[in-house]
Design a protein around this motif. Structure first.
Motif, PDB file in Angstrom:
ATOM      1  N   LYS A 164       1.273   1.095  -1.204  1.00  0.00           N
ATOM      2  CA  LYS A 164       0.926   0.710   0.165  1.00  0.00           C
ATOM      3  C   LYS A 164      -0.164  -0.368   0.150  1.00  0.00           C
ATOM      4  CE  LYS A 164       2.427   5.027   2.303  1.00  0.00           C
ATOM      5  NZ  LYS A 164       2.057   6.158   3.187  1.00  0.00           N
ATOM      6  N   THR A 165      -0.492  -0.874   1.305  1.00  0.00           N
ATOM      7  CA  THR A 165      -1.355  -2.045   1.434  1.00  0.00           C
ATOM      8  C   THR A 165      -2.654  -1.932   0.632  1.00  0.00           C
ATOM      9  OG1 THR A 165      -0.511  -2.386   3.671  1.00  0.00           O
ATOM     10  CG2 THR A 165      -2.520  -3.564   3.074  1.00  0.00           C
ATOM     11  N   THR A 195      -3.067   3.390   0.699  1.00  0.00           N
ATOM     12  CA  THR A 195      -3.766   2.112   0.869  1.00  0.00           C
ATOM     13  C   THR A 195      -5.091   2.096   0.115  1.00  0.00           C
ATOM     14  OG1 THR A 195      -4.829   2.949   2.879  1.00  0.00           O
ATOM     15  CG2 THR A 195      -2.747   1.778   3.146  1.00  0.00           C
ATOM     16  N   SER A 244      -4.897   7.630   0.250  1.00  0.00           N
ATOM     17  CA  SER A 244      -5.580   6.352   0.467  1.00  0.00           C
ATOM     18  C   SER A 244      -7.016   6.398  -0.052  1.00  0.00           C
ATOM     19  CB  SER A 244      -5.592   6.011   1.959  1.00  0.00           C
ATOM     20  OG  SER A 244      -4.279   5.843   2.444  1.00  0.00           O
TER      21      SER A 244
END
Length: 279
Positions: A253-254, A236, A209
């Motif tokens: 992912k987000t 993310t 991330s």
């Protein structure tokens, strides 16, 4: 008495004559040696020149070339088993999935600046275009491109960082890992606008991330190819550069973003992502 006077004279003449012959012979030998040396020097120079030309030609012949994506290169997202999505993603470029039904493409028309191709009329309405033939060809080209990129031989770098490349600056070339690759910290891809980078990953490709891939020196995402046999996952808010040729799934992912292509032989999963086709 007369003979005694003549013999010394004859002896002196013979000594003079032999000395003269020796000098002539020495001069001739010296001249011949000099000529031979010059010829050998010229020949050696020509051989060195030929070797240099051969080396230059060999260097040109082994220069790494890009991967021919065929029609699959017209897509920013292409998959075989569908595209899932958590609204709202921003996708710039054409999208398609085959042979699965268009109902498996869950992107909405408002999320895509480009054309959504499906094999049947079950795709997102009202924007999807039914073109099974184009999709079949594209998927075939995607698989051919994967085979080409993953099959390149004689890597410049083998198992760099034992699979952990976080914090590294990567230069042009062919990279190969016999296991997975992890990117836990920012990396830089550095090279000129025509330089090619091919990354062969035998396992999974994972980026943590908030980690970023940054280009420098004029390197372009369209010349960067990540070939992964295992699943690809971007954490993310991470950012990635280059075309991904995935043997299995590609998961964002987000908030993750990519300047590149997602070409998966299974599914692509989106969660409020930005996906932009490289120019």
């Amino acid at each position: 008495m007369m003979l005694k006077k003549v013999f010394p004279i004859i002896a002196m003449l013979l000594v003079v004559l032999m000395s003269s012959c020796s000098e002539d012979l020495g001069n001739n030998v010296s001249s011949g040696t000099s000529s031979s040396t010059e010829k050998l020097t010229t020949l050696s120079s020509k051989m060195m020149s030929s070797t240099e030309k051969s080396t230059d030609l060999q260097a040109e012949n082994v220069a790494l070339t890009g991967v021919d994506l065929g029609i699959s290169g017209d897509f920013v997202i292409l998959s075989k088993t569908g595209i899932t999505d958590v609204y709202k993603s921003d996708v710039t470029g054409d999208v398609g999935s085959s042979p699965i039904t268009g109902a498996a493409v869950l992107l909405k028309c408002s999320e895509v600046v480009g054309t959504i191709y499906t094999v049947d009329a079950a795709g997102p309405l009202p924007c999807s275009v039914t073109n099974a033939t184009r999709l079949t060809t594209s998927v075939g080209d995607m698989q051919t491109a994967y085979a080409d990129a993953s099959g390149r031989l004689n890597p410049d770098f083998l198992n760099l960082g034992a699979g952990n490349i976080g914090g590294m600056t990567l230069i042009p070339g062919l990279y190969k890992w016999t296991s997975g690759v992890l990117i836990p910290a920012d990396i830089t891809i550095s090279g000129g606008p025509d330089d090619v980078f091919i990354f062969q990953v035998a396992g999974t490709l994972e980026m943590s991330s908030a980690v970023r891939v940054t280009l420098s020196g004029g390197a372009q995402a369209k010349n960067i190819y990540w070939v992964s046999a295992g699943a690809v996952t971007f954490g993310t808010t991470s950012h990635f550069e280059g075309t991904i040729l995935g043997k299995t799934g590609i998961n964002l992912k987000t908030g993750a973003t990519i300047n590149g292509r997602l070409l998966a032989q299974t599914a692509v999963t989106l969660q409020m992502n930005t996906v932009t086709q490289p120019q």
